[in-house]
Design a protein around this motif. Structure first.
Motif, short mmCIF file in Angstrom:
data_model
loop_
_atom_site.label_atom_id
_atom_site.label_comp_id
_atom_site.label_asym_id
_atom_site.label_seq_id
_atom_site.Cartn_x
_atom_site.Cartn_y
_atom_site.Cartn_z
N ALA A 71 0.82 -1.20 0.00
CA ALA A 71 0.00 0.00 0.00
C ALA A 71 0.86 1.26 0.00
N LEU A 72 1.92 1.26 0.78
CA LEU A 72 2.80 2.44 0.82
C LEU A 72 3.54 2.60 -0.50
N ALA A 73 3.95 1.48 -1.10
CA ALA A 73 4.64 1.56 -2.38
C ALA A 73 3.72 2.07 -3.48
N ALA A 74 2.41 1.77 -3.37
CA ALA A 74 1.46 2.20 -4.39
C ALA A 74 1.14 3.69 -4.28
N CYS A 75 1.49 4.29 -3.15
CA CYS A 75 1.20 5.72 -2.96
C CYS A 75 2.39 6.53 -3.47
N ASN A 76 2.20 7.19 -4.62
CA ASN A 76 3.28 7.99 -5.17
C ASN A 76 3.08 9.48 -4.92
N ALA A 77 2.20 9.81 -3.99
CA ALA A 77 1.97 11.21 -3.66
C ALA A 77 3.17 11.79 -2.92
N ARG A 78 3.44 13.04 -3.19
CA ARG A 78 4.50 13.73 -2.44
C ARG A 78 4.03 14.09 -1.04
N GLU A 115 9.11 11.37 5.05
CA GLU A 115 9.22 11.93 3.70
C GLU A 115 7.91 12.45 3.14
N ARG A 116 6.75 11.96 3.63
CA ARG A 116 5.49 12.27 2.98
C ARG A 116 4.43 12.91 3.88
N VAL A 117 4.31 12.47 5.10
CA VAL A 117 3.17 12.86 5.94
C VAL A 117 3.37 14.27 6.49
N VAL A 118 2.30 15.07 6.45
CA VAL A 118 2.41 16.46 6.88
C VAL A 118 1.52 16.81 8.07
N ASP A 119 0.51 16.01 8.37
CA ASP A 119 -0.38 16.36 9.47
C ASP A 119 -0.29 15.35 10.61
N ASP A 120 -0.92 14.19 10.44
CA ASP A 120 -1.06 13.25 11.56
C ASP A 120 -0.47 11.89 11.22
N PHE A 121 0.20 11.32 12.22
CA PHE A 121 0.71 9.95 12.09
C PHE A 121 0.39 9.19 13.37
N TYR A 122 -0.26 8.03 13.19
CA TYR A 122 -0.59 7.17 14.32
C TYR A 122 -0.13 5.75 13.98
N VAL A 123 0.54 5.11 14.93
CA VAL A 123 0.94 3.72 14.72
C VAL A 123 0.75 2.95 16.02
N TYR A 124 0.13 1.78 15.89
CA TYR A 124 0.02 0.84 17.00
C TYR A 124 0.72 -0.45 16.57
N LEU A 125 1.77 -0.82 17.29
CA LEU A 125 2.50 -2.04 16.97
C LEU A 125 2.51 -2.98 18.16
N PRO A 126 2.18 -4.26 17.92
CA PRO A 126 2.34 -5.25 19.00
C PRO A 126 3.82 -5.54 19.22
N VAL A 138 15.08 -2.06 19.01
CA VAL A 138 15.25 -0.61 18.89
C VAL A 138 14.58 -0.14 17.61
N LEU A 139 13.71 0.85 17.76
CA LEU A 139 13.03 1.44 16.62
C LEU A 139 13.51 2.88 16.48
N GLU A 140 14.20 3.16 15.40
CA GLU A 140 14.74 4.50 15.18
C GLU A 140 13.65 5.41 14.60
N LEU A 141 13.45 6.53 15.26
CA LEU A 141 12.47 7.51 14.83
C LEU A 141 13.16 8.57 13.99
N PRO A 142 12.91 8.63 12.68
CA PRO A 142 13.58 9.64 11.85
C PRO A 142 12.98 11.02 12.09
N ALA A 143 13.74 12.03 11.78
CA ALA A 143 13.23 13.40 11.90
C ALA A 143 12.11 13.62 10.90
N CYS A 144 10.97 14.07 11.39
CA CYS A 144 9.81 14.31 10.54
C CYS A 144 9.59 15.82 10.46
N GLU A 145 10.04 16.43 9.39
CA GLU A 145 10.05 17.89 9.29
C GLU A 145 8.66 18.51 9.30
N ALA A 146 7.67 17.83 8.68
CA ALA A 146 6.38 18.47 8.47
C ALA A 146 5.24 17.91 9.30
N VAL A 147 5.46 16.81 10.00
CA VAL A 147 4.37 16.18 10.75
C VAL A 147 3.99 17.04 11.95
#
Length: 296
Positions: A71-78, A115-126, A138-147
């Motif tokens: 699904a993420l690969a199919a999204c070519n939106a900037r 790289e893409r998300v500008v407003d909201d990001f939610y993730v629930y991982l078991p 260890v889960l590395e959190l990258p810098a999200c400039e626009a979120v």
């Protein structure tokens, strides 16, 4: 309708987006590409991506993870306004399978966000998939400039590691619910990398390496901080109005928040010799202590 006529391609983008978002499944959204030549590319500018498990018929875990990647690969939106990755409904299937979420796979999803998300990001991982001999992933959190809003809901054995460099320039709301963080990394994230943070919620099973945390912010207005043991805590927040602290033991604390109006102090024994409140009390309206607290 004439033979070969494609009326779906004539629909406005806004209507196609409305339909796709409400399918409630990334798998179903990707499948709709067979309906129309133009529909195949409509996932590109999709304003929301909602990716979750199917509570009625959860597929095997590798299939779930592959579908997220597809699904993420199919999204070519900037630009994607919102991204939800929610495994809450399929965590039972993952547990039964005996496997968890590979950290490298989750890290790819976070890079997409950065790289893409500008407003909201939610993730629930078991629980994560951990290597033999390791107790955490260890889960590395990258810098999200626009979120603007990030909610990380991770089960206990995940450890969040903020980026060494980079800023969360637009971030105003941050919730992190995970197993552990390094106190020094948490300090750097809040003090140096989130210049516009307004609401901060941190739920940790434990602090690691350094049990000292300093939270200095000119923009912060509400803070909820929960960790099992905190050796040293410093909070300097001139705009802070709501503060909730929950810990089995806070060894030392210094809190400077002249606009503080609501305070919750849970579990840890309050000792005015070790726990200092500077400039707090005049505006305080709500106080919920586990024992008597003097802010004078």
């Amino acid at each position: 309708m004439g033979v070969g006529e494609d009326r779906i391609s004539g629909l406005p983008d806004e209507l196609l987006h409305y339909i796709l978002v409400r399918l409630g499944s990334a798998r179903d959204a990707v499948r709709t590409r067979v309906l129309s030549r133009r529909w195949r590319h409509i996932l590109g500018p999709l304003p929301e991506l909602l990716l979750d498990g199917d509570p009625d018929a959860p597929p095997p875990p590798p299939s779930v993870l592959d579908k997220i990647d597809t699904a993420l690969a199919a999204c070519n939106a900037r630009i994607v306004k919102r991204l939800d990755i929610d495994f809450a409904m399929s965590s039972v299937a993952i547990a039964d399978d005996g496997r968890g979420i590979p950290a490298m796979r989750a890290a790819r999803w976070l890079r997409f966000v950065s790289e893409r998300v500008v407003d909201d990001f939610y993730v629930y991982l078991p629980r994560p998939e951990v290597d033999d001999g390791k107790e955490e992933a260890v889960l590395e959190l990258p810098a999200c400039e626009a979120v603007k809003s990030i909610q990380l809901m991770l089960e206990r054995t995940w450890r969040i590691q903020p980026p060494a460099v980079g800023l969360f320039r637009e971030l105003t709301d941050l919730t992190m619910h995970c197993g552990s963080m390094d106190g020094r990394e948490l300090t750097a994230l809040v003090c140096a990398q989130c210049p516009c943070l307004v609401h901060l919620k941190i739920y940790l099973t434990q602090l690691v390496n350094s049990l000292d945390v300093s939270i200095r912010s000119d923009s912060l207005r509400s803070l909820l901080f929960k960790a099992r043991i905190i050796r040293g805590l410093e909070i300097v927040a001139p705009r802070l109005e709501k503060l909730s602290l929950s810990s089995a033991d806070i060894d030392k604390a210094r809190i400077s928040a002249p606009k503080l109006a609501e305070l919750v102090w849970s579990y840890s024994v309050y000792d005015p010799r070790r726990h200092q409140f500077d400039g707090v009390g005049r505006r305080l309206r709500t106080l919920e202590p586990s024992q008597n607290i003097s802010l004078v």
